[in-house]
Motif scaffolding. Structure first.
Motif, PDB file in Angstrom:
ATOM      1  N   SER A 238       0.832  -1.193   0.000  1.00  0.00           N
ATOM      2  CA  SER A 238       0.000   0.000   0.000  1.00  0.00           C
ATOM      3  C   SER A 238       0.871   1.248   0.000  1.00  0.00           C
ATOM      4  CB  SER A 238      -0.918   0.012   1.224  1.00  0.00           C
ATOM      5  OG  SER A 238      -0.147   0.013   2.409  1.00  0.00           O
ATOM      6  N   SER A 239       0.311   2.325  -0.515  1.00  0.00           N
ATOM      7  CA  SER A 239       1.015   3.603  -0.546  1.00  0.00           C
ATOM      8  C   SER A 239       0.206   4.630   0.217  1.00  0.00           C
ATOM      9  CB  SER A 239       1.238   4.068  -1.986  1.00  0.00           C
ATOM     10  OG  SER A 239       2.039   3.148  -2.694  1.00  0.00           O
ATOM     11  N   ASN A 240       0.911   5.447   0.976  1.00  0.00           N
ATOM     12  CA  ASN A 240       0.265   6.492   1.748  1.00  0.00           C
ATOM     13  C   ASN A 240       0.900   7.827   1.388  1.00  0.00           C
ATOM     14  OD1 ASN A 240      -1.392   4.764   3.786  1.00  0.00           O
ATOM     15  ND2 ASN A 240       0.674   3.911   3.881  1.00  0.00           N
ATOM     16  N   SER A 241       0.056   8.816   1.123  1.00  0.00           N
ATOM     17  CA  SER A 241       0.563  10.121   0.756  1.00  0.00           C
ATOM     18  C   SER A 241      -0.295  11.187   1.416  1.00  0.00           C
ATOM     19  CB  SER A 241       0.541  10.298  -0.769  1.00  0.00           C
ATOM     20  OG  SER A 241       1.001  11.576  -1.129  1.00  0.00           O
ATOM     21  N   ALA A 242       0.371  12.208   1.956  1.00  0.00           N
ATOM     22  CA  ALA A 242      -0.336  13.310   2.598  1.00  0.00           C
ATOM     23  C   ALA A 242       0.300  14.631   2.168  1.00  0.00           C
ATOM     24  CB  ALA A 242      -0.291  13.175   4.117  1.00  0.00           C
ATOM     25  N   GLY A 243      -0.480  15.454   1.494  1.00  0.00           N
ATOM     26  CA  GLY A 243      -0.016  16.790   1.124  1.00  0.00           C
ATOM     27  C   GLY A 243       1.106  16.819   0.126  1.00  0.00           C
ATOM     28  N   SER A 244       1.266  15.768  -0.684  1.00  0.00           N
ATOM     29  CA  SER A 244       2.341  15.747  -1.668  1.00  0.00           C
ATOM     30  C   SER A 244       1.885  16.375  -2.976  1.00  0.00           C
ATOM     31  CB  SER A 244       2.803  14.303  -1.918  1.00  0.00           C
ATOM     32  OG  SER A 244       3.371  13.755  -0.743  1.00  0.00           O
ATOM     33  N   GLY A 245       2.825  17.015  -3.670  1.00  0.00           N
ATOM     34  CA  GLY A 245       2.513  17.628  -4.956  1.00  0.00           C
ATOM     35  C   GLY A 245       2.350  16.589  -6.045  1.00  0.00           C
ATOM     36  N   GLY A 246       1.500  16.854  -7.013  1.00  0.00           N
ATOM     37  CA  GLY A 246       1.290  15.944  -8.127  1.00  0.00           C
ATOM     38  C   GLY A 246       2.418  16.013  -9.139  1.00  0.00           C
ATOM     39  N   ASP A 247       2.543  14.944  -9.926  1.00  0.00           N
ATOM     40  CA  ASP A 247       3.563  14.882 -10.970  1.00  0.00           C
ATOM     41  C   ASP A 247       3.109  15.672 -12.194  1.00  0.00           C
ATOM     42  OD1 ASP A 247       5.013  13.213  -9.339  1.00  0.00           O
ATOM     43  OD2 ASP A 247       4.278  11.369 -10.258  1.00  0.00           O
TER      44      ASP A 247
ATOM     45  N   ALA B 258       6.604  23.148 -19.362  1.00  0.00           N
ATOM     46  CA  ALA B 258       5.954  21.840 -19.487  1.00  0.00           C
ATOM     47  C   ALA B 258       6.654  20.847 -18.566  1.00  0.00           C
ATOM     48  CB  ALA B 258       6.002  21.347 -20.926  1.00  0.00           C
ATOM     49  N   GLY B 259       5.870  19.921 -18.039  1.00  0.00           N
ATOM     50  CA  GLY B 259       6.441  18.884 -17.174  1.00  0.00           C
ATOM     51  C   GLY B 259       6.934  19.431 -15.854  1.00  0.00           C
ATOM     52  N   ILE B 260       6.079  20.165 -15.136  1.00  0.00           N
ATOM     53  CA  ILE B 260       6.457  20.781 -13.870  1.00  0.00           C
ATOM     54  C   ILE B 260       5.698  20.093 -12.736  1.00  0.00           C
ATOM     55  CG2 ILE B 260       6.706  22.935 -12.604  1.00  0.00           C
ATOM     56  CD1 ILE B 260       8.169  22.920 -15.275  1.00  0.00           C
ATOM     57  N   GLY B 261       6.434  19.536 -11.784  1.00  0.00           N
ATOM     58  CA  GLY B 261       5.810  18.894 -10.633  1.00  0.00           C
ATOM     59  C   GLY B 261       5.325  19.920  -9.620  1.00  0.00           C
ATOM     60  N   GLY B 262       4.214  19.613  -8.959  1.00  0.00           N
ATOM     61  CA  GLY B 262       3.674  20.516  -7.954  1.00  0.00           C
ATOM     62  C   GLY B 262       4.475  20.504  -6.668  1.00  0.00           C
TER      63      GLY B 262
ATOM     64  N   SER C 172       5.827  15.833   0.010  1.00  0.00           N
ATOM     65  CA  SER C 172       6.899  15.719  -0.978  1.00  0.00           C
ATOM     66  C   SER C 172       6.508  16.429  -2.266  1.00  0.00           C
ATOM     67  CB  SER C 172       7.203  14.244  -1.274  1.00  0.00           C
ATOM     68  OG  SER C 172       7.716  13.602  -0.122  1.00  0.00           O
ATOM     69  N   GLY C 173       7.497  16.976  -2.938  1.00  0.00           N
ATOM     70  CA  GLY C 173       7.241  17.624  -4.225  1.00  0.00           C
ATOM     71  C   GLY C 173       7.032  16.606  -5.318  1.00  0.00           C
ATOM     72  N   GLY C 174       6.168  16.909  -6.269  1.00  0.00           N
ATOM     73  CA  GLY C 174       5.920  16.011  -7.386  1.00  0.00           C
ATOM     74  C   GLY C 174       7.068  16.003  -8.377  1.00  0.00           C
ATOM     75  N   ASN C 175       7.168  14.921  -9.133  1.00  0.00           N
ATOM     76  CA  ASN C 175       8.195  14.798 -10.154  1.00  0.00           C
ATOM     77  C   ASN C 175       7.792  15.558 -11.415  1.00  0.00           C
ATOM     78  OD1 ASN C 175       9.764  13.040  -8.545  1.00  0.00           O
ATOM     79  ND2 ASN C 175       8.557  11.289  -9.215  1.00  0.00           N
TER      80      ASN C 175
ATOM     81  N   GLY D  90      11.173  19.358 -10.924  1.00  0.00           N
ATOM     82  CA  GLY D  90      10.503  18.762  -9.781  1.00  0.00           C
ATOM     83  C   GLY D  90      10.017  19.825  -8.807  1.00  0.00           C
ATOM     84  N   GLY D  91       8.896  19.546  -8.153  1.00  0.00           N
ATOM     85  CA  GLY D  91       8.370  20.471  -7.166  1.00  0.00           C
ATOM     86  C   GLY D  91       9.173  20.454  -5.886  1.00  0.00           C
ATOM     87  N   SER D  92       9.142  21.549  -5.155  1.00  0.00           N
ATOM     88  CA  SER D  92       9.858  21.648  -3.889  1.00  0.00           C
ATOM     89  C   SER D  92       9.073  20.950  -2.784  1.00  0.00           C
ATOM     90  CB  SER D  92      10.091  23.114  -3.509  1.00  0.00           C
ATOM     91  OG  SER D  92      10.901  23.759  -4.472  1.00  0.00           O
ATOM     92  N   GLY D  93       9.802  20.392  -1.831  1.00  0.00           N
ATOM     93  CA  GLY D  93       9.158  19.757  -0.695  1.00  0.00           C
ATOM     94  C   GLY D  93       8.653  20.778   0.308  1.00  0.00           C
ATOM     95  N   GLY D  94       7.640  20.403   1.059  1.00  0.00           N
ATOM     96  CA  GLY D  94       7.075  21.281   2.062  1.00  0.00           C
ATOM     97  C   GLY D  94       7.836  21.243   3.375  1.00  0.00           C
ATOM     98  N   ASP D  95       7.311  21.921   4.369  1.00  0.00           N
ATOM     99  CA  ASP D  95       7.939  22.015   5.690  1.00  0.00           C
ATOM    100  C   ASP D  95       7.039  21.364   6.741  1.00  0.00           C
ATOM    101  OD1 ASP D  95       9.977  23.552   4.513  1.00  0.00           O
ATOM    102  OD2 ASP D  95       8.843  25.396   4.811  1.00  0.00           O
TER     103      ASP D  95
END
Length: 362
Positions: free
Chosen positions: A45-54, A101-105, A125-128, A179-184
């Motif tokens: 299983s995968s768990n994700s919280a508040g991560s940016g989309g690819d 084009a191709g910018i991760g959130g 986590s930031g998106g790819n 790639g998107g930047s990671g949060g705090d």
């Protein structure tokens, strides 16, 4: 006589009722629809919280701009006559395209992802960013002002004045595969223990505030062409007087910015924690940057002023003043990894290791 029972009977079975009281693992599997195939229902299983989309882009993005500025001013006087022509022109031609084009959130802040087993846990986590294809931009600008004074015959007077101010903005901004930047202030950690007596050996991936990866495969092309050809002519026939004055102020800004394959920056004050861990483990790490292909920037500037005075039996005065600024700079960045964050904590079963070392030395 004690009955020997297979250990497989203790495992949760897809398609049967599960009781939360038996063990925690059963409680996790009870959330999976029973109609799914066994290999899907029992997978990691995968768990994700508040991560940016690819952000994924495939194909070609093209921009083609053409600008032509050709003002004409003429004063023509016959015998025993006079003619005056005055012209002032101000032109702003903005051919500055932006292609992205191709910018991760970017990942969010203050998120918690709790999971167990072999899955992947992402918190903030930031998106790819993935880009496959081409970014193409072409800009063509032509500035050719014409100023003419003609005194055709005795006693003729011709006076032509022309003033031109032009600004051409042609540089392109091309960005692909970032790639998107990671949060705090994010937390990625394991869940409660699976069952009594079961060791927490997790092989999944834990990421908290991790910067997304940037991948660029393809070509970036920016071609800028600027042509400046002012013409100033004064012709004085027999007994005539001609004056032609021309002033030109032109700025060609052809600077290009090309950015490809840039990893996102890691966030700050993130926690990635577990007990016994064998998977990938990162807190606030910068994303990878990868670029495969070519980045091409071609700038062509052509300046050809023409000033002509023809005293054909009379008087001719031709004056031309030109001020030209060509800015053809280029900024090209490719394959750059993101910066790591600050104040992040990666706790990989440190407490357990301390307990084992203390026991060995007791």
């Amino acid at each position: 006589m004690a009955e020997t029972r297979s250990l497989l009977e203790d495992l949760p079975k897809a398609g049967t009722d599960q009781h939360l009281a038996s063990n925690v693992a059963a409680g996790h599997l009870a959330l999976v629809p029973t109609w799914l195939p066994l290999d899907v229902a029992s997978g990691p299983s995968s768990n994700s919280a508040g991560s940016g989309g690819d952000g994924i882009s495939e194909g070609v993005i093209s921009s083609n701009a053409l600008a032509v500025f050709m003002p004409s001013n003429a004063a023509i006087a016959g015998p025993h006559s006079g003619a005056d022509a005055f012209q002032g022109n101000d032109a702003l031609i903005n051919q500055h395209p932006t292609e992205m084009a191709g910018i991760g959130g970017n990942g969010g802040s203050g998120n918690v992802a709790i999971g167990g087993g072999d899955g992947t846990n992402h918190a903030g986590s930031g998106g790819n960013g993935l880009f496959y294809g081409g970014l193409v931009s072409t800009e063509v600008a032509l500035f050719a002002p014409v100023n003419t004074a003609v005194a055709a015959g005795p006693g003729a007077t011709a006076h032509a004045e022309q003033s031109n101010n032009a600004l051409f903005l042609q540089g392109a901004t091309q960005i692909g595969g970032m790639g998107g930047s990671g949060g705090d202030h994010n937390v990625a950690s394991h869940g409660p223990s699976m069952s009594p007596g079961t060791a927490l050996t997790l092989t999944g991936d834990f990421y908290a505030g991790h910067g997304g990866d940037g991948y660029f495969v393809g070509t970036m092309v920016d071609v800028s062409i600027a042509i400046f050809s002012p013409i100033n002519i004064a012709i004085g026939a027999a007994g005539g007087s001609a004056e032609a004055h021309q002033t030109n102020n032109v700025i060609f800004d052809q600077g290009a910015v090309q950015i490809a394959g840039i990893g996102g920056n890691g966030g700050g004050f993130n926690l990635s924690s577990d007990t016994i861990f064998t998977g990938n483990h990162a807190g606030g790490g910068g994303g990878e940057g990868s670029s495969a292909g070519s980045m091409v920037d071609v700038n062509f500037g052509y300046f050809h002023p023409i000033n002509i005075a023809v005293p054909a039996g009379g008087t001719a005065d031709a004056q031309q003043i030109d001020h030209v600024l060509y800015d053809q700079h280029a900024l090209q960045l490719a394959g750059i990894a993101g910066h790591g964050g600050e104040g992040n904590l990666t706790d990989a079963h440190s407490a357990l290791v301390d307990d084992i070392l203390a026991f060995m030395h007791s």
